[in-house]
Design an enzyme around this catalytic site. Structure first.
Site, PDB file in Angstrom:
ATOM      1  N   LYS A   1       0.834  -1.202   0.000  1.00 45.59           N
ATOM      2  CA  LYS A   1       0.000   0.000   0.000  1.00 45.59           C
ATOM      3  C   LYS A   1       0.869   1.253   0.000  1.00 45.59           C
ATOM      4  O   LYS A   1       0.585   2.232  -0.705  1.00 45.59           O
ATOM      5  CB  LYS A   1      -0.951  -0.017   1.205  1.00 45.59           C
ATOM      6  CG  LYS A   1      -2.128  -0.957   0.989  1.00 45.59           C
ATOM      7  CD  LYS A   1      -2.877  -1.322   2.252  1.00 45.59           C
ATOM      8  CE  LYS A   1      -3.925  -2.387   1.923  1.00 45.59           C
ATOM      9  NZ  LYS A   1      -4.559  -2.983   3.094  1.00 45.59           N
TER      10      LYS A   1
ATOM     11  N   GLN B   1      -5.266  -1.845   9.098  1.00 48.47           N
ATOM     12  CA  GLN B   1      -5.156  -3.193   8.534  1.00 48.47           C
ATOM     13  C   GLN B   1      -5.790  -4.228   9.478  1.00 48.47           C
ATOM     14  O   GLN B   1      -5.479  -4.250  10.670  1.00 48.47           O
ATOM     15  CB  GLN B   1      -3.675  -3.524   8.288  1.00 48.47           C
ATOM     16  CG  GLN B   1      -3.438  -4.811   7.531  1.00 48.47           C
ATOM     17  CD  GLN B   1      -3.913  -4.781   6.081  1.00 48.47           C
ATOM     18  OE1 GLN B   1      -3.882  -3.745   5.424  1.00 48.47           O
ATOM     19  NE2 GLN B   1      -4.380  -5.903   5.587  1.00 48.47           N
TER      20      GLN B   1
ATOM     21  N   ASP C   1     -11.627   2.304   3.197  1.00 46.48           N
ATOM     22  CA  ASP C   1     -11.984   0.881   3.103  1.00 46.48           C
ATOM     23  C   ASP C   1     -13.481   0.703   2.845  1.00 46.48           C
ATOM     24  O   ASP C   1     -13.918  -0.373   2.448  1.00 46.48           O
ATOM     25  CB  ASP C   1     -11.668   0.175   4.438  1.00 46.48           C
ATOM     26  CG  ASP C   1     -10.337  -0.555   4.438  1.00 46.48           C
ATOM     27  OD1 ASP C   1      -9.939  -1.058   3.371  1.00 46.48           O
ATOM     28  OD2 ASP C   1      -9.716  -0.627   5.517  1.00 46.48           O
TER      29      ASP C   1
END
Ligand code: GUN
Length: 283
Positions: free
Chosen positions: A51, A95, A118
């Site tokens: 990322k 995460q 997200d």
């Protein structure tokens, strides 16, 4: 049979994000992403590194917070609060999975929905349900891009989504529905599974079981998308679909690795760009 090249589609998405990022920078706005990693899960470390790399490729500002496994909920909450209030940060990603003493729901609910790249916050999940959203969840959105890259029209087709997770299965079904597919979701209690999957024009496997989908579960000429990230009996990375068994039966199939995986990150970049535009009143 054609293999869908996730790396190539992902690269094209990143290039268009990079071009748009340059336009934003000319207006004085640099998209910024903060990634939070708690503990030392090795798969998560790889994802987070990828990322960061993608942020660099797209010209974004990025911050990484690698916190020890002993981090408390209060410390994690305080970090989210700080990032919610930081104007340089347009997107916040924590995460998952978190170490078991931490509550992922509490973290997700704490991220400002406008920074929730997200699309896990209930506000964003609800927005997707009614088709009026800012962000699409990265993996399902990436799958839609891969389907679009084949030129196959989803409308009116029978789509079967294997798996009902909040991250993939449920939103995946919703995105297919938005494009007028007739959608069925299967799960661990589903009866006559093969009968259902072998009726699918578009089959999405997101169950986390190595090489579970065999040729007799697939319709001749189907589009098969494999969201799995599993290990086979030799510890080698593989998907939920038995690629060699299924490949000659379908029209298009994604490989693992090199299929859905690279797309997830590209869609995250796209969401971060969208977040930067939204937060700066740029259309
Ligand atoms: N862990 C596995 N997939 C994801 C994802 O898409 N987002 C986050 N935050 N964590 C994950």
């Amino acid at each position: 049979m054609q293999i869908i090249d996730g790396k190539a589609v992902s690269k094209a998405v990143k290039q268009s994000v990079k071009a748009e990022c340059e336009e934003l920078k000319a207006k004085g706005v640099t998209p910024g992403l903060a990634v939070i990693l708690v503990g030392d899960d090795s798969a998560s470390q790889v994802y987070v590194r990828n990322k960061e790399k993608a942020c660099e490729e797209c010209g974004f500002y990025s911050e990484k917070y690698a916190l020890p496994a002993s981090t408390t909920q209060e410390e994690l909450n305080a970090l989210v609060d700080k990032l919610n209030n930081d104007d340089r940060i347009n997107g916040i990603l924590c995460q998952l999975p978190l170490p078991s003493h931490l509550d992922d729901k509490e973290v997700i609910n704490r991220i400002d929905p406008i920074k929730d790249v997200d699309a896990f916050h209930p506000v964003n999940v609800g927005a997707i349900m009614i088709g009026d959203y800012n962000f699409l969840p990265c993996t399902p959105a990436g799958v839609m891009e891969l389907i679009h890259s084949t030129g196959v029209d989803v409308s009116g087709k029978k789509a079967v989504v294997m798996g009902r997770s909040n991250i993939v299965g449920k939103p995946m079904a919703m995105l297919l529905l938005h494009e007028n597919a007739t959608v069925e979701i299967t799960h661990s209690r589903t009866q006559n599974l093969s009968e259902i999957t072998s009726g699918a024009d578009i089959l999405i496997a997101a169950i986390g079981k190595a090489k579970f989908v065999k040729a007799d579960m697939v319709k001749e000429g189907a589009v098969v998308i494999d969201v799995g990230m599993d290990r086979d009996e030799n510890g080698k990375l593989c998907g939920d679909v038995d690629f060699d068994d299924v490949k000659d039966k379908c029209s298009y199939i994604t490989p693992v690795p090199g299929g859905v995986g690279p797309m997830t990150i590209s869609m995250l970049m796209k969401n971060t760009l969208t977040a930067a535009k939204l937060q700066n009143g740029i259309k």
